[in-house]
Every structure is written in C-alpha cells, then in structure tokens.
Design an enzyme around this catalytic site. Structure first.
Site, PDB file in Angstrom:
ATOM      1  N   HIS A 161       0.839  -1.203   0.000  1.00 44.40           N
ATOM      2  CA  HIS A 161       0.000   0.000   0.000  1.00 44.40           C
ATOM      3  C   HIS A 161       0.871   1.250   0.000  1.00 44.40           C
ATOM      4  O   HIS A 161       2.061   1.191   0.295  1.00 44.40           O
ATOM      5  CB  HIS A 161      -0.919   0.020   1.233  1.00 44.40           C
ATOM      6  CG  HIS A 161      -0.168   0.084   2.527  1.00 44.40           C
ATOM      7  ND1 HIS A 161       0.318  -1.043   3.160  1.00 44.40           N
ATOM      8  CD2 HIS A 161       0.219   1.133   3.300  1.00 44.40           C
ATOM      9  CE1 HIS A 161       0.950  -0.696   4.260  1.00 44.40           C
ATOM     10  NE2 HIS A 161       0.923   0.626   4.374  1.00 44.40           N
ATOM     11  N   HIS A 183       5.129   6.248  -1.956  1.00 38.53           N
ATOM     12  CA  HIS A 183       5.945   5.049  -2.124  1.00 38.53           C
ATOM     13  C   HIS A 183       5.232   3.845  -1.531  1.00 38.53           C
ATOM     14  O   HIS A 183       4.274   3.987  -0.771  1.00 38.53           O
ATOM     15  CB  HIS A 183       7.302   5.218  -1.427  1.00 38.53           C
ATOM     16  CG  HIS A 183       7.190   5.252   0.066  1.00 38.53           C
ATOM     17  ND1 HIS A 183       6.837   6.405   0.759  1.00 38.53           N
ATOM     18  CD2 HIS A 183       7.353   4.284   1.016  1.00 38.53           C
ATOM     19  CE1 HIS A 183       6.788   6.145   2.054  1.00 38.53           C
ATOM     20  NE2 HIS A 183       7.093   4.854   2.237  1.00 38.53           N
TER      21      HIS A 183
END
Length: 199
Positions: free
Chosen positions: A39, A128
């Site tokens: 995620h 990220h």
C-alpha cells in the site's frame, strides 16, 4: 486502534511486488513486507480512540472532497530508500505516474487530521510502497547497488528499455481507506475500517 490512511495495491500487483523483493533476497538484514498487503500510506495516525471514529471518518470524507481528485491511474516503478543510501532504514518502490494526485490526497488528509489533533508529519511526503526495512547493515552494499542501478535509468536511457529499472505495474485508484493495523508475531495484519470514494 492503531491505524493509517492508505491507497491499497490490488491483488494483481502482489506477485510483481514479490518478484521485486526477490531481487533483495541475498541482502542480509532486511525484513520484507507482505506483498499482499502492499500500500501507499497517505497518513499514519497511530492509536485512534474508537469513540472518535465517526468524527475521523467524517473528516476523511471531507479531505477527499478538499483534494478534488478524480479517479486516476497510478504506475509503480523504480527504487528508493529512506533516509539515505548511506544510512538505510527503508527500501521502497516508487510511484512513476499518479504521484501528484497522491500528494494532493495526502495534503488534504494531513490538514484535516492534524486539525483534529493527530501528530503532524515531520518530513516531506514521498509517495511510495515499502518493500523492506533494514534491521542491520549486513546487506547494505547490495541494496545500494540495486538502488543505484535503478536511479541510473531515465526515460531516455537505453538501459531502461532493457528493463534495468524495475516496473511493477499500474492500478486504477478509486478510493482511499482507513486501515487498522494489528501487530502479531508474524508481522502486522491490515484490515479496512472504511473506504472513501474519489468519485
């Protein structure tokens, strides 16, 4: 309830994330995240009083409206580390397309949640996906090599066309989620508390 706000990668990207992690298999000292739970964290909240959940959910819904981001495509590729190549704590997968939209969602979420009293972020937001955390520096040289090779590629670089820069894939981002993190011996387990549609 320990929680964060996230954009969750779909099941279809779990295997490409896992293959990318395999490139670091010989790097001692890395603890890998579960690719099926990959995620992008928009905001880490920490402990949340369950009595305050209704207010938090209202504020997150408002944050989505504030960000004014329509559903979009995010593409994942490239490697990076936090805080630096000299001192590595986290190895991550980058966002090549969709970073602007993710940043707007982060900023709106940050504003709403800090106004509620949640702690403000102490560093700039870099969208990220965390691949691994470095517990000791035994495999630091290999991590540095792989990340430098990734950064050496650019859109016009011949090496990129040969695949030296890792490409994981793309997803349609249609919602953000309030996610609960439950710590266990085998690592954290994540579950969705509520979803907030961008549509």
């Amino acid at each position: 309830m320990r929680s964060f706000v996230s954009v969750d990668l779909p099941d279809a990207l779990a295997q490409p994330v896992s293959r990318l992690q395999d490139e670091f298999a010989d790097a001692n000292g890395l603890t890998f995240t579960d690719p099926e739970q990959a995620h992008v964290t928009l905001k880490f909240l920490g402990d949340v009083d369950e009595d305050g959940l209704p207010e938090l959910e209202r504020e997150l819904e408002a944050a989505v409206k504030d960000a004014d981001v329509d559903p979009f495509t995010a593409r994942f590729g490239g490697l990076g580390v936090f805080p630096s190549l000299d001192y590595i704590r986290v190895v991550w997968l980058g966002v090549e397309d969709g970073g602007e939209e993710l940043t707007r969602l982060h900023e709106a979420t940050e504003k709403r949640t800090t106004e509620m009293g949640f702690e403000a972020e102490s560093h700039d937001f870099t969208p990220h996906v965390t691949l691994a955390r470095m517990e000791h520096a035994g495999g630091k040289d290999l991590v540095q090599q792989l990340v430098r090779e990734s950064r050496a590629s650019s859109p016009g670089d011949e090496r990129r066309s040969r695949g030296s820069e890792p490409e994981v894939g793309e997803m349609d981002v249609e919602e953000i989620r309030l996610t609960e993190s439950t710590l266990a011996d085998e690592g954290p387990a994540y579950s969705t508390v509520e979803s907030f549609s961008l549509a």
